[in-house]
Design an enzyme around this catalytic site. Structure first.
Site: not given
Length: 190
Positions: A15-16, A89
């Site tokens: 993802g990012s 995270e």
């Protein structure tokens, strides 16, 4: 020199982390993880939503495969990078830190740190329909901005990397339609 590299570690981003890793790395390589797929499967109550109106963020859920990026981190930087990733995270501990094996672009395999979706966590959304995902994403906003902007960034960066994720593209089309209906355009305030 080879022994120093053998102590280096790898991080897998799907993802990012692919476009905004936020840490120093020595090497960046396209990679594929088998047995997991990219999905909007975690309710976001901070970054892309609120407890009153949750959004969705990405996770790795069982099944399929996912194309992403593997970063090689030198051994001397590893403790700092790992601490940074845990803080980034795990704001609500919705992921399980895991070591997975990915296939790098030249075919070799590398063990990588990644964060898998914790299906026992209360923020686990599971396998929502495209419509349910689009409705949540279209109307949510949190500390990091509009949820739909996160989805737009994902699709744009995947395309830039040569990755076509048709499920994410379909989700973006539907969330954009619903967002227009709700007046949730990029840059609007909630």
């Amino acid at each position: 020199m080879r022994s120093a590299m053998s102590a280096d570690r790898w991080v897998f981003g799907y993802g990012s982390l692919m476009w905004r890793p936020g840490f120093d790395w020595a090497e960046r390589r396209p990679a594929i993880l088998q047995g997991r797929r990219r999905a909007f499967c975690i309710y976001s109550v901070h970054h892309r939503g609120t407890p009153e109106r949750p959004g969705l963020v990405l996770g790795l859920t069982p099944g399929g495969s996912v194309r992403g990026v593997a970063y090689r981190v030198t051994a001397d930087l590893w403790p700092e990078v790992r601490a940074y990733l845990r803080e980034r995270e795990q704001p609500t501990e919705t992921y399980v830190e895991a070591e997975v094996t990915v296939r790098l672009d030249a075919g070799e395999r590398a063990p990588c740190l990644t964060f898998l979706s914790d299906r026992r966590h209360p923020q686990w959304a599971g396998s929502l329909s495209l419509e349910a995902q689009a409705r949540l994403i279209a109307g949510a906003s949190g500390l990091s901005g509009l949820n739909i902007d996160y989805l737009r960034d994902l699709v744009a960066h995947l395309r830039d990397a040569g990755i076509r994720d048709r499920s994410m593209e379909r989700l973006l089309v539907r969330a954009t339609e619903l967002g227009r209906e709700e007046g949730m355009e990029p840059g609007s305030c909630v």
